[in-house]
Design a protein around this motif. Sequence first.
Motif, short mmCIF file in Angstrom:
data_model
loop_
_atom_site.label_atom_id
_atom_site.label_comp_id
_atom_site.label_asym_id
_atom_site.label_seq_id
_atom_site.Cartn_x
_atom_site.Cartn_y
_atom_site.Cartn_z
N LEU A 41 0.94 -1.22 -0.09
CA LEU A 41 -0.08 0.22 -0.04
C LEU A 41 1.05 1.03 0.05
CD1 LEU A 41 -2.79 1.20 0.40
CD2 LEU A 41 -2.53 1.02 2.59
N GLU A 42 0.62 2.00 -0.88
CA GLU A 42 1.20 3.40 -0.93
C GLU A 42 0.08 4.63 -0.66
OE1 GLU A 42 4.40 5.06 -0.63
OE2 GLU A 42 4.88 3.93 -2.24
N ASP A 297 -7.74 -6.41 -7.27
CA ASP A 297 -7.54 -7.69 -6.23
C ASP A 297 -6.38 -7.27 -5.30
OD1 ASP A 297 -9.51 -8.95 -6.88
OD2 ASP A 297 -8.72 -10.68 -8.44
N ALA A 298 -5.49 -6.70 -6.10
CA ALA A 298 -4.10 -6.51 -5.60
C ALA A 298 -4.37 -5.27 -4.66
CB ALA A 298 -2.83 -6.22 -6.51
N LEU A 299 -4.97 -4.14 -5.05
CA LEU A 299 -5.17 -2.93 -3.88
C LEU A 299 -6.29 -3.45 -2.96
CD1 LEU A 299 -5.16 -0.11 -3.62
CD2 LEU A 299 -7.11 0.24 -4.88
N ARG A 300 -7.06 -4.29 -3.18
CA ARG A 300 -7.95 -4.77 -2.04
C ARG A 300 -7.14 -5.59 -1.18
NH1 ARG A 300 -13.20 -8.02 -3.57
NH2 ARG A 300 -11.49 -8.99 -4.35
N ASN A 304 -6.47 -4.09 2.87
CA ASN A 304 -7.12 -5.18 3.95
C ASN A 304 -5.82 -5.40 4.82
OD1 ASN A 304 -9.47 -5.22 3.15
ND2 ASN A 304 -9.51 -7.15 1.77
N THR A 305 -4.55 -5.76 4.36
CA THR A 305 -3.40 -6.05 5.09
C THR A 305 -3.31 -4.87 6.08
OG1 THR A 305 -2.42 -7.34 3.31
CG2 THR A 305 -1.07 -6.36 4.90
N PHE A 306 -3.25 -3.66 5.66
CA PHE A 306 -3.17 -2.49 6.40
C PHE A 306 -4.23 -2.42 7.53
CE2 PHE A 306 -3.77 2.16 7.52
CZ PHE A 306 -2.48 2.18 8.21
N LEU A 325 -17.29 -1.77 6.07
CA LEU A 325 -16.10 -2.00 7.07
C LEU A 325 -15.35 -3.41 6.78
CD1 LEU A 325 -17.27 -0.58 10.32
CD2 LEU A 325 -15.51 0.12 8.79
N GLY A 326 -16.23 -4.39 6.06
CA GLY A 326 -15.53 -5.78 5.62
C GLY A 326 -14.94 -6.42 6.56
#
Length: 327
Positions: A41-42, A297-300, A304-306, A325-326
């Motif tokens: 993430l950036e 998918d990559a951005l999500r 989500n990792t962050f 909020l997932g």
Amino acid sequence: MTTPERYTIEVSMLGPSGAGKTSLLASMYAQYSDLIGATDLELSPVGDTAVKLSDAVARLKALSRSVQVRDSVDGTAAAGLHRYLIAVGQKGKKPRFTLRFTDYAGGLLRERGGGGVGEQVQQALANSPVILLAVDTAALLEQDGLYHDRINAPHLMYEQIKTLLQGNEQHRLLVIVPLKCEKYVGTEAGAHHLLDRVREGYKPLLDHLAHQEVRSRVGCVVVPVQTTGSIVFSSITESAEGRLQFHYRSRRPGAPYAPVDTDQPLRYVLRFVLNVYRQDRRGFWRETVDEMFSTDDALRAAVNTFASGTVSRPGIRVLQDHPRLGR
């Protein structure tokens, strides 16, 4: 670096003058680069955002070295609206959307029909899927909340948010952020008491959000934030003219700048706005390209990792969940 307006997602700071809205933004900015770590993430400040927030962080660090701090509350609105732009995307790639944080002098909320900056504030709020409601914690808690109505204006906040939700089906997230709370959250009992007082002090607002006609489209989270970690409430004085002054002191001489949980609001915000972007803002063609190249998918996964770094501790509570909020 510019972003089409449809890919710019507004995040408005709601709250009274002096509550610490700008300090919250600065402390989130100071922490995120340390916490992104190895994620994909950036978050990139746009324009003069980095300079403005860096200056605010420097002031917070200088404040931490102060022995005593006075925080005056005079009930007036200094004219001014400030916007901070943070582009969001994967590392090394073009940003996918931009967060536009809008901060303003709290008294501007009282401007009605006068055009100018007050009108811009109202427009920003109307366009915001995410609202950060700053709370002056000392005003909420000290002397059994004697100054809560005067400083935090909970009924005005309730009316503002109620008006936003009338006839508008937009999904929203409200993050209630008690600030200047260093004195009160050092123990589990203190953190629980703060949460209870938030529920009591903002009961009409929270009851409205929980109504069956509103609940399905509004999430609500309480996240106390210590923007310095080292400055604690000391006392309140009031002049003969009725001018309030809140006094704070350093925990000890030379206490370091040590913010706590300043990343937590940002984690909730990013998780929510990613879904706002994907479901409401992308549009057909960008969605089609995303599916072809798996960029979505990559951005999500990166967001989500962050966002998975949200913590569970006394005082932090999801009062009302929301699908975006997932969690």
